[in-house]
Design a protein around this motif. Structure first.
Motif, PDB file in Angstrom:
ATOM      1  N   PHE A   1       0.806  -1.225   0.000  1.00 56.37           N
ATOM      2  CA  PHE A   1       0.000   0.000   0.000  1.00 56.37           C
ATOM      3  C   PHE A   1       0.841   1.279   0.000  1.00 56.37           C
ATOM      4  CE2 PHE A   1      -3.006  -3.066   2.064  1.00 56.37           C
ATOM      5  CZ  PHE A   1      -3.880  -3.175   0.981  1.00 56.37           C
ATOM      6  N   HIS A   2       2.142   1.148  -0.284  1.00 59.39           N
ATOM      7  CA  HIS A   2       3.012   2.319  -0.408  1.00 59.39           C
ATOM      8  C   HIS A   2       3.730   2.320  -1.761  1.00 59.39           C
ATOM      9  CE1 HIS A   2       2.394   2.172   3.945  1.00 59.39           C
ATOM     10  NE2 HIS A   2       2.755   3.437   3.984  1.00 59.39           N
ATOM     11  N   GLU A   3       3.187   1.654  -2.742  1.00 59.91           N
ATOM     12  CA  GLU A   3       3.894   1.443  -4.011  1.00 59.91           C
ATOM     13  C   GLU A   3       3.735   2.624  -4.983  1.00 59.91           C
ATOM     14  OE1 GLU A   3       1.399  -0.440  -2.870  1.00 59.91           O
ATOM     15  OE2 GLU A   3       1.930  -2.558  -2.741  1.00 59.91           O
ATOM     16  N   TYR A   4       3.884   3.836  -4.496  1.00 59.77           N
ATOM     17  CA  TYR A   4       3.639   5.015  -5.316  1.00 59.77           C
ATOM     18  C   TYR A   4       4.697   5.207  -6.400  1.00 59.77           C
ATOM     19  CZ  TYR A   4       0.142   6.141  -1.807  1.00 59.77           C
ATOM     20  OH  TYR A   4      -0.948   6.081  -0.973  1.00 59.77           O
ATOM     21  N   GLU A   5       5.966   5.037  -6.064  1.00 56.26           N
ATOM     22  CA  GLU A   5       7.017   5.171  -7.067  1.00 56.26           C
ATOM     23  C   GLU A   5       6.961   4.015  -8.060  1.00 56.26           C
ATOM     24  OE1 GLU A   5      10.410   6.667  -9.117  1.00 56.26           O
ATOM     25  OE2 GLU A   5       8.830   7.545  -7.881  1.00 56.26           O
ATOM     26  N   THR A   6       6.682   2.821  -7.570  1.00 53.54           N
ATOM     27  CA  THR A   6       6.507   1.662  -8.454  1.00 53.54           C
ATOM     28  C   THR A   6       5.375   1.929  -9.439  1.00 53.54           C
ATOM     29  OG1 THR A   6       7.232   0.208  -6.651  1.00 53.54           O
ATOM     30  CG2 THR A   6       6.083  -0.830  -8.496  1.00 53.54           C
ATOM     31  N   GLN A   7       4.279   2.470  -8.928  1.00 55.13           N
ATOM     32  CA  GLN A   7       3.135   2.808  -9.779  1.00 55.13           C
ATOM     33  C   GLN A   7       3.534   3.826 -10.851  1.00 55.13           C
ATOM     34  OE1 GLN A   7       0.008   5.516  -8.235  1.00 55.13           O
ATOM     35  NE2 GLN A   7      -1.390   3.788  -8.476  1.00 55.13           N
TER      36      GLN A   7
END
Length: 367
Positions: A18-24
């Motif tokens: 639920f912290h995969e913002y850079e991956t996204q």
């Protein structure tokens, strides 16, 4: 972008559930670089990515899923592209994403006359991100769901799966024993929750549950200071079984044991659940198609036993006919999943994407 280059970027920036913002961000940019009018890219489940490839005006979709999240593990591979942030893709999710990306490129380049939904799913390791993805996919007509999972348990070129339950259901469980605090000098005036918990564990370790059931506890926490009888003690563990129904039967057995012990000491107890992952069920007809594709593409298929590994792909398999399989990546060494030295080689990515591409073509041609 090349799929291996993408893998390197993703491996250096692993992010926990639920912290995969850079991956996204990396994935969305890479997918948009394809400049395909038939591919529409969306955010899903807050930190996930969904790419819909629509080449037919009507008809169902085939869903392909890769997981995105890393683990809070410090990497010890000494690789040129090792993690830079203290987390690690120690379960191969960077490879899963790269394989899916390569697969999407192959489907676009061949202009396959089919509809696909490609899911890059957050929070597989904990939190059950699959169920949040499914909530947003509810109206999409999905016919099949497909995924793979790399492992160095098998040599590269080996594919392993089985019809029926491939991965056990996995349920996190906390048992809290509640007593009464008292100064240790007046021990008999208190009710010792540590004693209740230790007696429970003693009974547990001498109990045999039914076949294909695993109950394990990995953490215990109790008490406030050394000279006070512990008011509360929590033992934390996991139950793995062939189905969630069986898990409920196991929890009932555990509850009876905890109840007997807490009553013996005039204490109390409660049981709570954390993440709940359903069993992964493999559709037999899809598995048979995979076997034939492996044979024609120089992959060796082996039938494996049910694994106690938890996988939230189970949420997909409860809703759609599904296929999940182990993809061997070992080149002679075995470190194991969730190990700080686990590192599949780059050259497994394109052959696995080719295998999956050929499987999807087989699936469509035989409909």
């Amino acid at each position: 972008m090349d799929s291996i280059e993408l893998r390197h970027l993703l491996h250096q920036t692993p992010e926990i559930a639920f912290h995969e913002y850079e991956t996204q961000r990396i994935l969305i940019n890479a997918l948009k670089e394809m400049q395909c009018e038939k591919l529409t890219v969306y955010k899903i489940a807050e930190t996930g990515v969904m790419a819909i490839y629509k080449n037919k005006p009507t008809g169902p979709f085939i869903l392909y899923r890769a997981d995105m999240d890393g683990l809070p593990i410090v990497e010890k591979t000494n690789w040129k592209f090792a993690s830079k942030n203290g987390n690690m893709h120690a379960c191969g999710h960077d490879v899963h994403m790269a394989v899916e990306y390569e697969l999407i490129k192959k489907i676009i380049n061949s202009n396959i006359d089919e509809n696909f939904v490609f899911v890059f799913q957050p929070a597989e390791e904990t939190g059950g991100g699959a169920k949040y993805v499914l909530e947003e996919l509810d109206e999409l007509p999905v016919k099949y769901a497909v995924a793979l999972h790399v492992t160095d348990e098998y040599e590269f070129g080996t594919i392993a799966s089985r019809a029926g339950t491939l991965f056990a259901s996995a349920t996190e469980i906390d048992i809290t024993f509640v007593g009464k605090p008292a100064h240790i000098a007046f021990y008999s005036e208190g009710i010792d929750s540590l004693r209740m918990a230790s007696e429970f564990l003693s009974v547990h370790y001498n109990k045999n549950f039914q076949e294909d059931v695993l109950v394990g506890f990995g953490k215990i926490s109790g008490g406030d200071v050394r000279n006070i009888v512990a008011r509360e003690t929590v033992i934390m563990g996991s139950i793995r079984s062939p189905s969630l129904n069986i898990t409920e039967e196991v929890i009932s057995e555990i509850s009876k044991i905890a109840s007997q012990i807490s009553k013996k000491y005039s204490g109390d107890f409660s049981i709570s659940r954390g993440s709940v992952y359903p069993q992964v069920v493999v559709d037999e007809s899809l598995l048979n198609k995979l076997k034939s594709v492996c044979k024609r593409n120089n992959f060796h298929f082996v039938e494996c036993n049910m694994k106690f590994t938890g996988e939230d792909f189970g949420y997909f398999s409860l809703k759609y006919p599904s296929l999940l399989f182990w993809a061997g990546v070992s080149k002679g060494e075995r470190k194991g999943l969730h190990n700080p030295e686990f590192l599949p080689e780059d050259d497994v990515i394109k052959p696995l994407a080719e295998l999956m591409y050929n499987f999807l073509k087989e699936l469509m041609e035989n409909e």
